[in-house]
Design a protein around this motif. Structure first.
Motif, PDB file in Angstrom:
ATOM      1  N   ASP A   1     -34.831 127.381  63.385  1.00 34.73           N
ATOM      2  CA  ASP A   1     -33.627 126.889  64.483  1.00 34.73           C
ATOM      3  C   ASP A   1     -32.450 127.488  63.996  1.00 34.73           C
ATOM      4  O   ASP A   1     -31.830 128.194  64.945  1.00 34.73           O
ATOM      5  N   ALA A   2     -32.053 127.421  62.951  1.00 37.12           N
ATOM      6  CA  ALA A   2     -30.799 127.904  62.388  1.00 37.12           C
ATOM      7  C   ALA A   2     -30.631 129.390  62.669  1.00 37.12           C
ATOM      8  O   ALA A   2     -29.923 130.141  62.747  1.00 37.12           O
ATOM      9  N   ALA A   3     -31.760 130.258  62.219  1.00 37.10           N
ATOM     10  CA  ALA A   3     -31.945 131.455  62.353  1.00 37.10           C
ATOM     11  C   ALA A   3     -31.855 131.988  63.731  1.00 37.10           C
ATOM     12  O   ALA A   3     -31.116 132.901  64.064  1.00 37.10           O
ATOM     13  N   TRP A   4     -32.528 131.275  64.670  1.00 34.96           N
ATOM     14  CA  TRP A   4     -32.197 131.515  66.229  1.00 34.96           C
ATOM     15  C   TRP A   4     -30.625 131.426  66.528  1.00 34.96           C
ATOM     16  O   TRP A   4     -30.108 132.290  67.219  1.00 34.96           O
ATOM     17  N   ARG A   5     -30.029 130.625  65.946  1.00 33.91           N
ATOM     18  CA  ARG A   5     -28.370 130.450  66.362  1.00 33.91           C
ATOM     19  C   ARG A   5     -27.706 131.629  65.836  1.00 33.91           C
ATOM     20  O   ARG A   5     -26.875 132.095  66.327  1.00 33.91           O
TER      21      ARG A   5
ATOM     22  N   MET B   1     -20.737 135.225  58.907  1.00 35.83           N
ATOM     23  CA  MET B   1     -20.104 134.119  58.032  1.00 35.83           C
ATOM     24  C   MET B   1     -19.215 133.239  59.023  1.00 35.83           C
ATOM     25  O   MET B   1     -19.105 132.202  58.443  1.00 35.83           O
ATOM     26  N   ALA B   2     -18.297 133.846  59.450  1.00 37.36           N
ATOM     27  CA  ALA B   2     -17.502 132.857  60.535  1.00 37.36           C
ATOM     28  C   ALA B   2     -18.366 132.116  61.501  1.00 37.36           C
ATOM     29  O   ALA B   2     -17.810 130.818  61.409  1.00 37.36           O
ATOM     30  N   PHE B   3     -19.463 132.579  62.029  1.00 35.96           N
ATOM     31  CA  PHE B   3     -20.287 131.362  62.755  1.00 35.96           C
ATOM     32  C   PHE B   3     -20.975 130.376  62.057  1.00 35.96           C
ATOM     33  O   PHE B   3     -20.863 129.412  62.342  1.00 35.96           O
ATOM     34  N   ALA B   4     -21.307 130.884  60.675  1.00 38.26           N
ATOM     35  CA  ALA B   4     -22.023 130.029  59.766  1.00 38.26           C
ATOM     36  C   ALA B   4     -21.086 128.685  59.484  1.00 38.26           C
ATOM     37  O   ALA B   4     -21.559 127.574  59.437  1.00 38.26           O
ATOM     38  N   ARG B   5     -19.845 129.059  59.417  1.00 38.09           N
ATOM     39  CA  ARG B   5     -18.894 128.178  58.936  1.00 38.09           C
ATOM     40  C   ARG B   5     -18.606 126.925  59.969  1.00 38.09           C
ATOM     41  O   ARG B   5     -18.255 126.073  59.908  1.00 38.09           O
ATOM     42  N   THR B   6     -19.058 127.117  61.166  1.00 40.02           N
ATOM     43  CA  THR B   6     -18.988 126.362  62.236  1.00 40.02           C
ATOM     44  C   THR B   6     -20.289 125.609  62.522  1.00 40.02           C
ATOM     45  O   THR B   6     -20.480 124.688  63.393  1.00 40.02           O
TER      46      THR B   6
ATOM     47  N   GLY C   1     -23.404 123.202  61.302  1.00 40.62           N
ATOM     48  CA  GLY C   1     -23.693 122.270  60.593  1.00 40.62           C
ATOM     49  C   GLY C   1     -24.748 122.675  59.333  1.00 40.62           C
ATOM     50  O   GLY C   1     -24.221 122.346  58.084  1.00 40.62           O
ATOM     51  N   PHE C   2     -25.601 123.272  59.698  1.00 42.40           N
ATOM     52  CA  PHE C   2     -26.681 123.632  58.730  1.00 42.40           C
ATOM     53  C   PHE C   2     -26.269 124.933  57.834  1.00 42.40           C
ATOM     54  O   PHE C   2     -26.502 124.830  56.773  1.00 42.40           O
ATOM     55  N   LEU C   3     -25.683 125.712  58.523  1.00 41.87           N
ATOM     56  CA  LEU C   3     -25.458 127.118  58.144  1.00 41.87           C
ATOM     57  C   LEU C   3     -24.405 127.225  57.061  1.00 41.87           C
ATOM     58  O   LEU C   3     -24.427 127.765  55.887  1.00 41.87           O
ATOM     59  N   ALA C   4     -23.408 126.176  57.615  1.00 45.34           N
ATOM     60  CA  ALA C   4     -22.264 126.039  56.416  1.00 45.34           C
ATOM     61  C   ALA C   4     -22.709 125.469  55.017  1.00 45.34           C
ATOM     62  O   ALA C   4     -22.006 125.990  54.275  1.00 45.34           O
ATOM     63  N   GLN C   5     -23.737 124.732  55.240  1.00 45.06           N
ATOM     64  CA  GLN C   5     -24.220 124.273  53.805  1.00 45.06           C
ATOM     65  C   GLN C   5     -24.977 125.333  53.271  1.00 45.06           C
ATOM     66  O   GLN C   5     -25.460 125.255  51.942  1.00 45.06           O
ATOM     67  N   ASN C   6     -25.895 126.258  53.932  1.00 41.54           N
ATOM     68  CA  ASN C   6     -26.723 126.979  53.623  1.00 41.54           C
ATOM     69  C   ASN C   6     -26.425 128.478  54.015  1.00 41.54           C
ATOM     70  O   ASN C   6     -27.063 128.798  55.111  1.00 41.54           O
ATOM     71  N   PRO C   7     -25.224 129.181  53.442  1.00 37.57           N
ATOM     72  CA  PRO C   7     -24.722 130.439  54.245  1.00 37.57           C
ATOM     73  C   PRO C   7     -25.932 131.419  54.206  1.00 37.57           C
ATOM     74  O   PRO C   7     -26.639 131.463  53.296  1.00 37.57           O
ATOM     75  N   PRO C   8     -26.190 131.961  55.449  1.00 33.78           N
ATOM     76  CA  PRO C   8     -27.125 133.158  55.465  1.00 33.78           C
ATOM     77  C   PRO C   8     -26.801 134.522  54.444  1.00 33.78           C
ATOM     78  O   PRO C   8     -25.603 134.309  54.073  1.00 33.78           O
ATOM     79  N   VAL C   9     -28.091 135.162  54.125  1.00 27.40           N
ATOM     80  CA  VAL C   9     -27.543 136.134  53.286  1.00 27.40           C
ATOM     81  C   VAL C   9     -27.973 137.367  54.111  1.00 27.40           C
ATOM     82  O   VAL C   9     -29.131 137.552  54.834  1.00 27.40           O
ATOM     83  N   LEU C  10     -26.934 138.292  54.313  1.00 27.74           N
ATOM     84  CA  LEU C  10     -27.287 139.450  54.933  1.00 27.74           C
ATOM     85  C   LEU C  10     -27.279 140.698  53.993  1.00 27.74           C
ATOM     86  O   LEU C  10     -26.418 140.887  53.242  1.00 27.74           O
TER      87      LEU C  10
END
Lengths: 426, 426
Positions: A234-238, A313-318, A320-329
């Protein structure tokens, strides 16, 4: 256009005379399942064939350190091909004409589910005007045209009066490192011709292409505790949604890029692969996906990639899940800038040759695909003509190339070589 | 509660005396990487162990035809386990007491990315009160408790005065076919006790669970022609959105299911796995994902699956891509209905035993997870007590079980067996 009407007619007829053999040669190339990392056999085949045709041969490996240090080089992943690059060299007795690079790639993309193919992907079956097979269009017909345009001259006792480099490369489908290696090896010429399947048109401009992977990881838990865990799929889709905002913004900038006028959607972002999760009843802990996105000609690959990373990264900070688990590009393929073809004498010669073969003017267009032509345009800085036959199903199922189109394109090429390089008797 | 205070005290002390051995036994069970299809060794271990402890042994295969013909049976996929089911049987000299099934499963879910684990997934490491490892909680600690509750009675010269079937099954994590096979084999008793990790509580009601795969296929094309092709990954995501509408509708029906009161979201739909596409620069032609969804106790599995299929197909007909390429939904795991535990004398006996071990009343709750208990509740139609220790990270990383909780649960179980079955001297 060939220097006189009789020569022109002789060249056109010679391509015609050799065409049955050219078709068989194309089928032979299609029969090699030359997917990434598996191009050794087909490169050896063409090495031996060009040698037998009398060319001087050079065969060399890709240099990872040099390629990755170059601004247009792409990262080497574990699956990067180690197949060699092959260059066949024709030297005239007298260097009275202009030099030329004829280039093609012999790597092909995967076949995908076999049951979606009506034709054998490596069979080279001919039905009506179409030859079917993975790579038939992209670009084994073009590779055969490089060989048989020269063979057509030879058949009537002629050879180019300038040096011709026939460059057979790999890694076109994922990095473009093969073409870049020919530049790093030091090869150059006064023009380059690459018979990619371009619908009998000349590529006027070409987008750049970036490839990167995105990985999201979280904490897996039993599905009964879904509130506590976080679903990485789900997080990947966001995150894909956030990346698509960049795609939309870049497409909105199209009016600033008139070289892409006429292309409905110049910037395509494709999520070509996705995988995630280990177990249906666990909340998935990870998800990876592969992104391919184009950039406008003239834009810097590194800057545009950074723009995507910053937005993600700006989106990830907003989130709930991605802020704790930042994606790796991570870049894992094309790191390629686009180009615009400037008018040149080489183009004029091609236009004349095309008109002689097709009895119609040469059209040009902007392509939204990666092309190895960018190496010659951007780094060799020579007129680079990407022009080739009609095809269908490129990268899809039942890929095919139009044989009547291949014949006329080969006629154009033979006429172009005769005019650009000049000819001398063998 | 045991029949007198002295016996009760002796049983509690006997569990205490055997607990170090029980912990080592639990570690031994955790050391087997008994993922699906790989439970042969652990089932052989427990077969030999129960035999050495004096039980009569029965070992049998799962019967695909019989299982799939049963309304609670799940389809056999290619990866369905072929490991045997093991039943250890205790017969008393005089059948004066009540009979009992003690059940556990020894299959475990996958470990997932190893680097997400701090502890060795098969190491059974103990840190403070916690024993770590895949299956430590779910449910190798429970399996060891089944064995050591009986061992505690034996240590003080007693054995159950009713027949006890100690059933060690597999396929709990994906189909529940192992438990169903014990029913089809003909085993039954006057009650069943299954020490799943239930946080020291009794399961009052349990949802049903459906597993199914969804596959979307389309036509792949080169990404330069994205308008012409259709992205199967994007289409899959739209379909997931449609399935989530069903999830929302079912959750909105929660007030009609008071047995699930207190569960924040009784119906969980999990997309646990996704994969799609072959190549980053091709528009993906296919995408598959795995769905796990719960249904309310009392609902029919087949009817609820059909409801999902109907909704998916209705949505597909409204979708440009899916209308041409209808998705395929296929059951490939749990086809399990839920149950509600009715009050019974067995529950009263368990509550007394729990109070003696914990000095606190037994609580009960509704679980949103699949339980093998459904087989005994729905088909054996016997009081089925699912009750077990505290755990953390079930199906996640660093799964662990609380050893102090295991000890008290084992005390409860030993007291329960003594009271339910009665005892006789060995």
């Amino acid at each position: 256009m060939a220097r006189d009407a009789a020569l022109r007619a002789a060249i056109l007829q010679s391509v015609e005379d050799g065409f049955a053999e050219q078709v068989a040669y194309t089928q032979k190339l299609v029969s090699f399942a030359s997917q990434r990392g598996e191009e050794f056999a087909v490169q050896d085949f063409i090495f031996n064939d060009l040698k037998a045709r009398g060319m001087a041969m050079d065969r060399f490996a890709m240099d990872e350190a040099a390629l990755t240090a170059h601004e247009g080089g792409a990262p080497f992943s574990a699956t990067h091909s180690r197949a060699p690059i092959v260059v066949g060299i024709h030297h005239p007795r007298q260097e009275t004409g202009r030099s030329l690079i004829l280039q093609h790639h012999l790597d092909v993309v995967p076949v995908g589910p076999r049951d979606m193919w009506e034709h054998d992907p490596y069979g080279g079956e001919i039905v009506g005007d179409w030859m079917y097979g993975r790579g038939a269009g992209d670009m084994k017909a073009g590779a055969a045209a490089n060989v048989y345009a020269l063979a057509a001259l030879k058949r009537i006792g002629l050879q180019p009066a300038g040096t011709v480099y026939l460059q057979s490369v790999v890694e076109e489908e994922l990095t473009g490192n093969g073409a870049l290696q020919t530049f790093l090896r030091g090869y150059t010429a006064q023009a380059a011709l690459i018979p990619e399947p371009e619908d009998e048109k000349l590529v006027r401009s070409c987008v750049g292409v970036l490839w990167f992977s995105v990985e999201v990881r979280g904490i897996p838990v039993h599905v009964r505790e879904m509130g506590a865990g976080a679903n990485a799929i789900d997080a990947a889709w966001r995150l894909i949604g956030a990346l698509r905002e960049v795609e939309a913004r870049w497409n909105a900038e199209a009016p600033q890029h008139p070289e892409c006028a006429g292309v409905e959607k110049p910037i395509n972002m494709n999520i070509g692969l996705i995988e995630g999760g280990d177990w249906g009843s666990s909340v998935p802990a990870w998800c990876r996906f592969q992104v391919r996105v184009s950039i406008y000609p003239g834009q810097k690959a590194k800057e545009k990639f950074q723009e995507l990373v910053d937005h993600a990264m700006a989106f990830a900070r907003t989130d709930g899940f991605l802020a704790q688990n930042p994606p790796v590009l991570m870049q894992n393929g094309f790191n390629a800038e686009g180009y615009i073809l400037a008018p040149s004498e080489a183009e004029d010669v091609l236009a004349g040759a095309h008109e002689a073969a097709f009895a119609a003017p040469l059209e040009s267009f902007c392509t939204a695909a990666y092309l190895d032509a960018r190496v010659y345009a951007l780094y060799n800085r020579i007129p680079t003509l990407c022009y080739g036959p009609k095809s269908k199903g490129i990268h899809g199922f039942d890929e095919a190339v139009s044989l009547s189109s291949v014949k006329r394109v080969t006629q154009t090429m033979a006429l172009f070589i005769a005019e650009w390089c000049g000819t001398e008797p063998i």
